[in-house]
Each structure stands twice: as structure tokens, then as C-alpha cells.
Design a protein around this motif. Structure first.
Motif, short mmCIF file in Angstrom:
data_model
loop_
_atom_site.label_atom_id
_atom_site.label_comp_id
_atom_site.label_asym_id
_atom_site.label_seq_id
_atom_site.Cartn_x
_atom_site.Cartn_y
_atom_site.Cartn_z
N VAL A 155 42.79 35.08 49.23
CA VAL A 155 42.45 34.16 47.78
C VAL A 155 42.40 32.25 47.63
N ARG A 159 39.58 30.36 46.72
CA ARG A 159 39.01 29.08 46.20
C ARG A 159 38.59 28.27 46.88
N ASP A 163 34.79 29.61 44.51
CA ASP A 163 35.08 29.28 43.30
C ASP A 163 34.70 27.66 42.62
N TYR A 164 34.29 27.76 41.84
CA TYR A 164 34.48 26.23 41.42
C TYR A 164 34.44 24.88 42.07
N GLU A 182 28.29 33.22 39.95
CA GLU A 182 28.83 32.97 38.43
C GLU A 182 29.58 34.76 38.60
N ARG A 185 33.26 34.35 40.77
CA ARG A 185 34.18 33.65 40.23
C ARG A 185 34.21 34.27 39.12
N ARG A 186 33.90 35.40 38.51
CA ARG A 186 34.21 35.86 37.64
C ARG A 186 35.84 36.60 37.80
N ILE A 188 37.24 36.07 41.34
CA ILE A 188 37.94 35.45 41.73
C ILE A 188 38.77 35.40 40.38
N ALA A 189 38.49 34.91 38.83
CA ALA A 189 39.26 34.54 37.67
C ALA A 189 40.25 35.64 37.79
N ASN A 190 39.74 36.43 37.59
CA ASN A 190 40.43 37.79 37.60
C ASN A 190 41.30 38.59 38.30
N LYS A 191 42.67 37.94 38.27
CA LYS A 191 43.09 38.48 39.98
C LYS A 191 43.78 39.74 39.66
N LEU A 194 40.23 41.17 41.56
CA LEU A 194 40.69 40.76 43.08
C LEU A 194 41.99 41.31 43.78
#
Length: 213
Positions: A155, A159, A163-164, A182, A185-186, A188-191, A194
Motif C-alpha cells: 500500500v 501510494r 498514486d496521484y 489511471e 490508480r482506480r 489503489i483507491a479501491n481498498k 486492492l
């Protein structure tokens, strides 16, 4: 496109060295970077032989250490006398710069088109492959970490790098990496997603490691 004697030398003396590196940097990784570099070189009108050599040598410095591998890869390329049978000193210097510039954490852009090519080729942003290589690296280099600690490391790595605001930079607009980044990144945002992918990959890799030991 590439002289046979160059390919024969690289295949015999350079590519096999990847067998001694961690599972994320085996010869399949070298071949992937070579293939993608040649595709980009042809598209951009660069010298394919130079792109081929840069791609083949780009991770040779892992034999010395990951933190300095880009510098050591450059040294190994520059000290290889066989390359002077096929390339000028200027071309060899350019290839050395490119090898050093490929590292994702570099704070400055590559100095030449060949550095841009190998940097882009090395950033194979296929989400599952990125996650798998991260797990492979952790298992190989941090065996003291258990499953949960390995997940926290993944994680944090996602990041910091992808990630951004992460340090990964893309240098060639014509590549497919921006779209794939992209997608990553989607994830990564969806734990939940992931974690699901991590557990799936972790179980596969640890089972394979146990089978090979």
C-alpha cells in the motif's frame, strides 16, 4: 534491424545474468523491456540497436545493489569492451546515460531519447503485473515480513510511486502507460479490490516459493 553478432553476444553474455536477480527482475523482465524499447524506438525513429543494448543492460547493476543499480548498470555498459566493436564512443556514452536515467525515482528527466525509451519500457504499467512484481520483491528482499506487513508495504509503495503525486513520471506521450496508470490508480483507491488482488497474488507466490524450495 539489429546485427546478428550483437544479438548473439547479448543473448549469451548479458541476458542470462538476470537469472541471478529477484523474481521481479528475471530474464522475462529483460525481454519485456527489450521488446517494448524496440517498439518505441521504431515508432520514434531512434537507433534500434542502441535501444536494444540499453534495454538489455538497464538492470545489470542489480548484481551490486538496488539503490545504486542504475549507476552500476551504466558502469557495466561503459566498461564492456565488446560494445566498441559495434558502436562509437559517443554512442556508448549516450547508451550509458540512458541506462543511468531509466530509474523511476530519478528527480530529473532522461537526457536523451534513449533514456526516455528505456524508462518508458521499464514502466510496464499493467496493474496486476505491477502488484505481482511488488509482492515478488517483498518476498525476496523482506522475508521477515508476514502477510499483513507485506500488504502494508505494498500500500505504501503504491501510494509513493503510482498514486496521484507519486514520484513515477512518464516521458513519452505516445505510450499506453498513461491510460494503464489511471486504471492502477482506480485499484489503489479501491481498498477492497486492492486487498483481494494482493491476497490472490500473495497466495500464488508463496505457494510457488514453497514448491521451489
Amino acid at each position: 534491424m539489429i546485427r546478428s553478432e550483437i544479438v548473439e553476444y547479448v543473448e549469451r553474455e548479458i541476458i542470462p545474468r538476470y537469472d541471478g536477480f529477484d523474481r521481479a527482475h528475471q530474464r522475462d523482465h529483460a525481454y519485456t523491456v527489450v521488446e517494448r524499447s524496440l517498439e518505441l524506438a521504431e515508432r520514434l525513429g531512434a537507433n534500434c540497436e542502441m535501444a536494444y543494448v540499453v534495454a538489455a543492460y538497464h538492470d545489470m547493476g542489480l548484481a551490486v545493489g538496488r539503490d545504486v543499480h542504475h549507476i552500476e548498470s551504466r558502469r557495466i555498459l561503459l566498461e564492456d569492451r565488446r560494445l566498441r566493436e559495434w558502436f562509437t564512443e559517443e554512442e556508448i556514452a549516450t547508451m550509458g546515460d540512458a541506462v543511468e536515467d531509466h530509474r523511476a525515482s530519478s528527480k530529473r528527466p532522461p537526457r536523451t531519447i534513449y533514456g526516455c525509451i528505456v524508462a518508458e519500457a521499464d514502466r510496464l504499467i499493467e496493474p496486476r503485473t505491477i502488484l505481482q512484481r511488488t509482492v515478488q520483491f517483498t518476498l525476496a528482499n523482506h522475508p521477515e515480513l508476514d502477510r499483513e506487513e507485506g500488504y502494508l508495504r505494498l500500500v505504501e509503495h503504491m501510494r509513493e510511486k503510482y498514486d496521484y503525486g507519486g514520484y513515477l513520471k512518464l516521458w513519452i506521450e505516445e505510450s499506453d502507460n498513461a491510460r494503464r496508470l489511471e486504471e492502477l490508480r482506480r485499484i489503489i483507491a479501491n481498498k477492497t479490490e486492492l486487498r483481494r488482488l494482493y491476497d490472490e497474488i500473495y497466495d500464488y507466490e508463496t505457494a510457488n516459493n514453497n514448491a521451489n524450495n
